[in-house]
Design an enzyme around this catalytic site. Structure first.
Site, short mmCIF file in Angstrom:
data_model
loop_
_atom_site.label_atom_id
_atom_site.label_comp_id
_atom_site.label_asym_id
_atom_site.label_seq_id
_atom_site.Cartn_x
_atom_site.Cartn_y
_atom_site.Cartn_z
N HIS A 115 5.71 -11.96 5.40
CA HIS A 115 5.58 -11.45 4.03
C HIS A 115 6.94 -11.01 3.51
O HIS A 115 7.73 -10.38 4.20
CB HIS A 115 4.56 -10.31 3.95
CG HIS A 115 4.85 -9.14 4.85
ND1 HIS A 115 4.60 -9.16 6.20
CD2 HIS A 115 5.36 -7.91 4.58
CE1 HIS A 115 4.94 -7.99 6.73
NE2 HIS A 115 5.40 -7.21 5.75
N ILE A 165 0.82 -1.22 0.00
CA ILE A 165 0.00 0.00 0.00
C ILE A 165 0.85 1.27 0.00
O ILE A 165 0.35 2.34 -0.33
CB ILE A 165 -1.01 0.04 1.17
CG1 ILE A 165 -0.31 -0.01 2.52
CG2 ILE A 165 -2.04 -1.06 1.03
CD1 ILE A 165 -1.22 0.30 3.69
#
Length: 150
Positions: free
Chosen positions: A109, A42
């Protein structure tokens, strides 16, 4: 693989679990196969900035052990292939993990960033290889392999 130990309720609270299982309407998966998903960061640090995430909840890279070497290799291989197919440059990329406690999301991640040479000053600090807060995939793999010997 690392055991998540999460209940369904706890898993529902994890943003990346929800994204990885298509339960977050504001996010779009770019890749989904064999328990791995990819979506855009993001706050991208470069034109190509993706997160490669196992669908299984694993808290962070500190929760990995020698048995997870194949998982890390798979995350890297999938991330590199996705980057290359999308026009990114492996030779000018940065792949790595935020190291706790310097991670904002407690779900494993891998950051895949390209071109690394285009990152601004702050991004270069945030994603500085093998610092206290960000480690490369190679560093993590070496750590896991060395744990095997102990």
């Amino acid at each position: 693989m690392a055991d998540s130990g999460l209940s369904d309720t706890e898993r529902h609270k994890c943003l990346f679990c929800r994204i990885a299982h298509n339960q977050e309407p504001s996010s779009r998966l770019l890749y989904e196969k064999d328990g791995i998903v990819i979506f855009k960061d993001i706050r991208p640090a470069a034109a190509h900035h993706y997160l490669v995430v196992p669908q299984e909840h694993i808290k962070d890279p500190k929760h990995l052990g020698p048995k997870d070497i194949d998982l890390v290799n798979k995350l890297v291989a999938v991330g590199e292939e996705f980057l290359t197919q999308g026009g990114g440059d492996i030779a000018d990329s940065r792949l790595g993990f935020h190291w706790p406690p310097f991670n904002s999301i407690s779900h494993l991640h891998l950051h895949v960033i390209s071109p690394a040479s285009s990152m601004g000053f702050m991004a270069s600090l945030i994603f500085r290889p093998n610092s206290l807060w960000f480690v490369t995939a190679d560093w993590l793999l070496n750590r896991l392999k060395n744990m095997k010997r102990i």
